[in-house]
Design a protein around this motif. Structure first.
Motif, PDB file in Angstrom:
ATOM      1  N   PHE A 142       0.838  -1.289  -0.052  1.00  0.00           N
ATOM      2  CA  PHE A 142       0.185  -0.050   0.105  1.00  0.00           C
ATOM      3  C   PHE A 142       0.937   1.268  -0.071  1.00  0.00           C
ATOM      4  N   ARG A 143       1.725   1.256   0.941  1.00  0.00           N
ATOM      5  CA  ARG A 143       3.013   2.278   0.849  1.00  0.00           C
ATOM      6  C   ARG A 143       3.553   2.569  -0.264  1.00  0.00           C
ATOM      7  N   ILE A 144       4.101   1.521  -0.873  1.00  0.00           N
ATOM      8  CA  ILE A 144       4.894   1.868  -2.108  1.00  0.00           C
ATOM      9  C   ILE A 144       3.910   2.291  -3.374  1.00  0.00           C
ATOM     10  N   LEU A 145       2.648   1.831  -3.378  1.00  0.00           N
ATOM     11  CA  LEU A 145       1.847   2.225  -4.625  1.00  0.00           C
ATOM     12  C   LEU A 145       1.294   3.542  -4.220  1.00  0.00           C
ATOM     13  N   GLU A 146       0.889   4.047  -3.121  1.00  0.00           N
ATOM     14  CA  GLU A 146       0.474   5.424  -2.853  1.00  0.00           C
ATOM     15  C   GLU A 146       1.619   6.607  -3.403  1.00  0.00           C
ATOM     16  N   ARG A 147       2.744   5.963  -3.557  1.00  0.00           N
ATOM     17  CA  ARG A 147       4.081   6.970  -3.701  1.00  0.00           C
ATOM     18  C   ARG A 147       4.314   6.749  -5.123  1.00  0.00           C
ATOM     19  N   THR A 148       3.268   5.768  -5.807  1.00  0.00           N
ATOM     20  CA  THR A 148       3.928   5.724  -7.213  1.00  0.00           C
ATOM     21  C   THR A 148       2.776   6.423  -8.178  1.00  0.00           C
ATOM     22  N   SER A 149       3.621   6.933  -9.145  1.00  0.00           N
ATOM     23  CA  SER A 149       2.582   7.981 -10.173  1.00  0.00           C
ATOM     24  C   SER A 149       1.729   6.853 -11.065  1.00  0.00           C
ATOM     25  N   GLY A 150       0.636   7.234 -11.258  1.00  0.00           N
ATOM     26  CA  GLY A 150      -0.283   6.606 -11.879  1.00  0.00           C
ATOM     27  C   GLY A 150      -1.115   5.472 -11.163  1.00  0.00           C
ATOM     28  N   TYR A 151      -0.926   5.660  -9.672  1.00  0.00           N
ATOM     29  CA  TYR A 151      -1.642   4.760  -8.847  1.00  0.00           C
ATOM     30  C   TYR A 151      -2.416   5.504  -7.672  1.00  0.00           C
ATOM     31  N   SER A 152      -3.628   4.971  -7.173  1.00  0.00           N
ATOM     32  CA  SER A 152      -4.253   5.635  -6.183  1.00  0.00           C
ATOM     33  C   SER A 152      -5.067   4.359  -5.394  1.00  0.00           C
ATOM     34  N   PRO A 153      -4.177   3.651  -4.713  1.00  0.00           N
ATOM     35  CA  PRO A 153      -4.650   2.540  -3.721  1.00  0.00           C
ATOM     36  C   PRO A 153      -5.508   3.118  -2.599  1.00  0.00           C
ATOM     37  N   PHE A 154      -6.476   2.191  -1.921  1.00  0.00           N
ATOM     38  CA  PHE A 154      -6.893   2.308  -0.742  1.00  0.00           C
ATOM     39  C   PHE A 154      -7.279   0.951  -0.195  1.00  0.00           C
ATOM     40  N   MET A 155      -7.347   0.914   1.043  1.00  0.00           N
ATOM     41  CA  MET A 155      -7.435  -0.216   1.789  1.00  0.00           C
ATOM     42  C   MET A 155      -8.776  -0.357   2.564  1.00  0.00           C
ATOM     43  N   LEU A 156      -9.427  -1.415   2.394  1.00  0.00           N
ATOM     44  CA  LEU A 156     -10.604  -1.586   2.834  1.00  0.00           C
ATOM     45  C   LEU A 156     -10.405  -2.838   4.169  1.00  0.00           C
ATOM     46  N   VAL A 157     -10.794  -2.209   5.360  1.00  0.00           N
ATOM     47  CA  VAL A 157     -10.493  -3.041   6.536  1.00  0.00           C
ATOM     48  C   VAL A 157     -11.950  -3.519   7.038  1.00  0.00           C
ATOM     49  N   ALA A 158     -12.037  -4.753   7.398  1.00  0.00           N
ATOM     50  CA  ALA A 158     -13.192  -5.299   8.177  1.00  0.00           C
ATOM     51  C   ALA A 158     -13.108  -5.379   9.648  1.00  0.00           C
ATOM     52  N   PHE A 159     -13.864  -4.917  10.631  1.00  0.00           N
ATOM     53  CA  PHE A 159     -13.773  -5.162  11.938  1.00  0.00           C
ATOM     54  C   PHE A 159     -14.821  -5.674  12.535  1.00  0.00           C
ATOM     55  N   ASP A 160     -14.720  -6.565  13.529  1.00  0.00           N
ATOM     56  CA  ASP A 160     -15.698  -7.274  14.473  1.00  0.00           C
ATOM     57  C   ASP A 160     -15.538  -6.380  15.983  1.00  0.00           C
ATOM     58  N   GLY A 161     -16.461  -5.813  15.968  1.00  0.00           N
ATOM     59  CA  GLY A 161     -16.196  -4.659  17.138  1.00  0.00           C
ATOM     60  C   GLY A 161     -15.121  -3.643  16.768  1.00  0.00           C
TER      61      GLY A 161
END
Length: 321
Positions: free
Chosen positions: A29-48
């Motif tokens: 995630f960190r590598i891709l958000e610093r790479t031109s042409g990419y816009s990553p995001f992370m979806l996280v699931a929580f139980d409580g």
């Protein structure tokens, strides 16, 4: 307790999360958000308040379209909930929020080919069959199932002066990228990230593998071939490789680029080596023939797609029943 889903657009905002699957890792995630042409995001699931899964969504931008690619079906943590139940929540939420945001959504390289089948169908995705090639590299001899001609090419390349190595400085990364960009320039359907991706990888991996490595093949100080791999669990995934075979035909740089990565992976204790894309199940496909000569096993899998245009997506759903 209901599953709670949170979207993170910046890695700095993420809570502390385990990394089991490299394709959904915080490091990638960190590598891709610093790479031109990419816009990553992370979806996280929580139980409580407890995180139970995460899904890295990789957005690639171009003048023609925006494509969102997800590798494998998420990364799951210690939880009593079944993985398919969590995935159903993640997929439904992700699809409902993004069905009109991207030209194409693609789930690829599923470690379990049938995982999530009914949930993909329920959310309007259609499958296209693909092939994958996996080598077992934990045997006493790495070339156990390799063809005689491939063994001969490796021996000749090394005998004629080719040197295998690992890129460990910025100049080597620049030379590797220029070689690979030239190699991929004629391949219309092959996407290569910018040099900043590989530079970020170098900085992140100075002290450990963590994410991946760049392997080089050189002759008289010039890089003439190379490959890039990601590491996850006991498996190494080859994403990019190439060589200047026309300029150096007797050194077999393309062959040594793969062999270099395989020998390194075996020395580090990995059990499997997978080629990330073995193509569609056509009878004749040059790249698949090339990688099968390293002695791997061919397996069938699926990729799941969803298109922005509803009418076209419905047609594709009916075709790929």
């Amino acid at each position: 307790m209901a599953i709670r889903l949170v979207t993170y657009e910046h890695s700095e905002a993420l809570p502390k999360l385990p990394d089991y699957n490299v394709f959904h890792s915080v490091s990638l995630f960190r590598i891709l958000e610093r790479t031109s042409g990419y816009s990553p995001f992370m979806l996280v699931a929580f139980d409580g308040e407890k995180p139970i899964a995460k899904m890295l969504c990789i957005i690639r931008r171009s003048w023609l379209m925006q494509k969102c690619v997800i590798y494998d079906c998420c990364d799951y943590f210690d939880t009593d909930l079944k993985h398919d139940v969590i995935f159903n929540e993640l997929l439904s939420y992700f699809t409902s929020r993004n069905r009109q945001n991207f030209s194409v959504i693609e789930f690829r390289n599923l470690s379990e080919p049938l995982f999530g089948y009914k949930y993909f169908r329920k959310n309007g995705y259609f499958p296209i069959r693909r092939l994958r090639v996996i080598n077992s590299i934990h045997h006493s001899t790495l070339d156990k199932w390799m063809g005689a001609s491939r063994k001969r090419q490796i021996q000749l390349g090394l005998k004629n002066g080719a040197v295998m190595g690992v890129a460990d400085n910025k100049q080597e990364v620049r030379d590797f990228f220029r070689m690979l960009k030239n190699y991929y320039s004629s391949k219309i359907f092959k996407y290569l990230p910018g040099m900043d991706f590989f530079m970020e990888l170098l900085e992140l991996g100075k002290d450990s593998e963590r994410v991946g490595k760049i392997f080089t093949v050189s002759y008289e100080g010039k890089i003439i071939g190379g490959s890039f791999c990601l590491f996850s669990g006991d498996t190494v995934f080859l994403l990019f490789s190439g060589g200047m075979r026309k300029s150096y035909p007797l050194l077999y740089p393309g062959v040594l680029a793969v062999w270099n990565a395989m020998t390194y992976s075996r020395e580090k204790g990995y059990s499997h080596f997978e080629f990330i894309d073995a193509g569609l199940p056509f009878k004749k496909y040059g790249y698949r023939d090339f990688i099968l000569r390293f002695g791997g096993k061919q397996l069938s899998t699926r990729r799941w797609y969803r298109l922005k245009w509803g009418w076209l997506n419905r047609i594709m759903e009916k075709i790929y029943v």
